[in-house]
Design a protein around this motif. Structure first.
Motif, mmCIF file in Angstrom:
data_model
loop_
_atom_site.group_PDB
_atom_site.id
_atom_site.type_symbol
_atom_site.label_atom_id
_atom_site.label_comp_id
_atom_site.label_asym_id
_atom_site.label_seq_id
_atom_site.Cartn_x
_atom_site.Cartn_y
_atom_site.Cartn_z
ATOM 1 N N LEU A 212 0.840 -1.202 0.000
ATOM 2 C CA LEU A 212 0.000 0.000 0.000
ATOM 3 C C LEU A 212 0.878 1.256 0.000
ATOM 4 O O LEU A 212 0.548 2.253 -0.643
ATOM 5 C CB LEU A 212 -0.926 0.011 1.225
ATOM 6 N N ALA A 213 2.000 1.183 0.727
ATOM 7 C CA ALA A 213 2.936 2.318 0.771
ATOM 8 C C ALA A 213 3.468 2.639 -0.624
ATOM 9 O O ALA A 213 3.586 3.811 -1.010
ATOM 10 C CB ALA A 213 4.086 2.003 1.714
ATOM 11 N N GLU A 214 3.781 1.594 -1.372
ATOM 12 C CA GLU A 214 4.278 1.786 -2.744
ATOM 13 C C GLU A 214 3.221 2.490 -3.603
ATOM 14 O O GLU A 214 3.525 3.446 -4.334
ATOM 15 C CB GLU A 214 4.641 0.435 -3.355
ATOM 16 N N TYR A 215 1.974 2.031 -3.503
ATOM 17 C CA TYR A 215 0.881 2.670 -4.243
ATOM 18 C C TYR A 215 0.716 4.135 -3.813
ATOM 19 O O TYR A 215 0.475 5.018 -4.637
ATOM 20 C CB TYR A 215 -0.442 1.945 -3.986
ATOM 21 N N LEU A 216 0.832 4.374 -2.496
ATOM 22 C CA LEU A 216 0.636 5.730 -1.973
ATOM 23 C C LEU A 216 1.686 6.695 -2.508
ATOM 24 O O LEU A 216 1.370 7.825 -2.899
ATOM 25 C CB LEU A 216 0.679 5.704 -0.434
ATOM 26 N N ASN A 238 9.208 7.127 12.688
ATOM 27 C CA ASN A 238 10.462 6.532 12.200
ATOM 28 C C ASN A 238 10.204 5.234 11.448
ATOM 29 O O ASN A 238 10.860 4.929 10.452
ATOM 30 C CB ASN A 238 11.429 6.291 13.364
ATOM 31 N N THR A 239 9.228 4.454 11.950
ATOM 32 C CA THR A 239 8.837 3.213 11.265
ATOM 33 C C THR A 239 8.306 3.543 9.868
ATOM 34 O O THR A 239 8.682 2.896 8.886
ATOM 35 C CB THR A 239 7.733 2.478 12.066
ATOM 36 N N PHE A 240 7.441 4.546 9.787
ATOM 37 C CA PHE A 240 6.859 4.937 8.499
ATOM 38 C C PHE A 240 7.944 5.426 7.529
ATOM 39 O O PHE A 240 7.947 5.062 6.352
ATOM 40 C CB PHE A 240 5.811 6.045 8.678
ATOM 41 N N LYS A 241 8.855 6.244 8.055
ATOM 42 C CA LYS A 241 9.923 6.789 7.201
ATOM 43 C C LYS A 241 10.737 5.673 6.570
ATOM 44 O O LYS A 241 11.086 5.739 5.387
ATOM 45 C CB LYS A 241 10.841 7.705 8.030
ATOM 46 N N ALA A 242 11.034 4.655 7.375
ATOM 47 C CA ALA A 242 11.843 3.532 6.876
ATOM 48 C C ALA A 242 11.113 2.777 5.762
ATOM 49 O O ALA A 242 11.730 2.357 4.772
ATOM 50 C CB ALA A 242 12.176 2.585 8.027
ATOM 51 N N VAL A 243 9.798 2.616 5.919
ATOM 52 C CA VAL A 243 9.014 1.897 4.901
ATOM 53 C C VAL A 243 8.887 2.721 3.625
ATOM 54 O O VAL A 243 9.172 2.241 2.524
ATOM 55 C CB VAL A 243 7.602 1.535 5.439
ATOM 56 N N ALA A 245 10.664 5.140 2.581
ATOM 57 C CA ALA A 245 11.958 5.433 1.943
ATOM 58 C C ALA A 245 12.297 4.414 0.855
ATOM 59 O O ALA A 245 13.050 4.709 -0.075
ATOM 60 C CB ALA A 245 13.059 5.459 3.000
ATOM 61 N N LYS A 246 11.730 3.208 0.969
ATOM 62 C CA LYS A 246 11.996 2.168 -0.040
ATOM 63 C C LYS A 246 11.407 2.535 -1.402
ATOM 64 O O LYS A 246 11.848 2.039 -2.434
ATOM 65 C CB LYS A 246 11.383 0.829 0.413
ATOM 66 N N PHE A 247 10.382 3.397 -1.374
ATOM 67 C CA PHE A 247 9.655 3.696 -2.618
ATOM 68 C C PHE A 247 9.728 5.167 -3.028
ATOM 69 O O PHE A 247 9.439 5.495 -4.177
ATOM 70 C CB PHE A 247 8.178 3.305 -2.457
ATOM 71 N N ALA A 248 10.109 6.040 -2.076
ATOM 72 C CA ALA A 248 10.125 7.475 -2.368
ATOM 73 C C ALA A 248 11.301 7.825 -3.271
ATOM 74 O O ALA A 248 12.421 7.362 -3.062
ATOM 75 C CB ALA A 248 10.198 8.268 -1.073
ATOM 76 N N LYS A 249 11.006 8.645 -4.269
ATOM 77 C CA LYS A 249 12.071 9.127 -5.155
ATOM 78 C C LYS A 249 12.599 10.435 -4.587
ATOM 79 O O LYS A 249 11.866 11.215 -4.003
ATOM 80 C CB LYS A 249 11.512 9.363 -6.564
#
Length: 262
Positions: A212-216, A238-243, A245-249
């Protein structure tokens, strides 16, 4: 494409099928008994009678069922008698078969009451509800149900492990078959629910939340996402940032902007 042509042919066939109007056969007396919280036998008998009406129709029915029926049906999703919940779910399956894809018209009446049942304490009820939800999404589509999935993920933690895979499958099908003129999903409603799922104890729920994070990130971008997490604790952020960060450009640097010294 061939797939779109097949869908158009199916839609034409569906539109040409004769339909029976049963709206007047579902009498006010049946609705009154379906709402009778004091007598489970009365509620059961009302559903038996409505099932008989549907069974008597050889083909499709008109999608003109009165709202009073759906209001009474929603009440049965919280019935104290667990057997009646299953009976009401079976009635929904039968309505789906008789209405066909046109039952999408009732997505807003059905979906918010249907999804929480997947978290029922009685395993038999929860399993039957899970299968019903899966079939329901296949029939009415993810566009008509998306915001209700978001609400359930946020407000009904017990449902998460069961509805997450159904949601992800629906999203995958939507992405694969999406037409240019098809309505977009409002991903802003999914930001907070996805974050809550990242904090869930269940591993499959956390894994689903990553998808869902990737879609968001693709749909609403990091600014909207960061606004959604500001009310959470710093450790959770911090948990959210780590997740994410895998998809954010990385944001493109402005002209003449120098690298800041580390």
């Amino acid at each position: 494409s061939e797939e779109e042509e097949e869908e158009d042919i199916e839609a034409q066939i569906e539109a040409s099928l004769p339909r029976t109007d049963i709206s007047k056969k579902i009498k006010k007396d049946m609705i009154t008994r379906l709402n009778d919280d004091k007598n489970w036998k009365s509620r059961k008998a009302a559903m038996d009678e409505i099932k008989e009406i549907l069974d008597d129709v050889p083909g499709r029915i008109e999608t003109n069922i009165d709202n009073s029926f759906w209001a009474a049906w929603r009440g049965r999703m919280k019935d104290k008698n667990k057997n009646l919940i299953i009976q009401a779910l079976k009635l929904l399956v039968l309505f789906s078969e008789k209405c066909g894809p046109g039952i999408k018209k009732y997505a807003k009446d059905v979906t918010p009451a249907l999804l929480p049942v997947v978290g029922d304490t009685k395993k038999m009820v929860a399993e039957f509800a899970k299968q019903t939800v899966s079939n329901w999404v296949d029939l009415v589509g993810i566009v008509a149900t998306f915001k209700f999935f978001a609400a359930a993920l946020e407000e009904e933690p017990k449902t998460r492990v069961s509805i997450m895979p159904i949601l992800l499958t629906g999203l995958e099908k939507f992405q694969e078959s999406k037409k240019d003129d098809e309505k977009e999903l409002d991903w802003s409603v999914m930001a907070k629910p996805a974050m809550l799922c990242m904090l869930d104890r269940s591993s499959p729920v956390k894994k689903g939340a990553e998808k869902l994070a990737e879609y968001l990130v693709e749909s609403v971008g990091m600014k909207t996402i960061k606004r959604a997490w500001k009310d959470f604790k710093p450790a959770d952020q911090n948990t959210f940032k780590a997740v994410f960060a895998k998809f954010a450009k990385e944001e493109p640097k402005k002209k003449n902007e120098k690298e800041k010294p580390v």
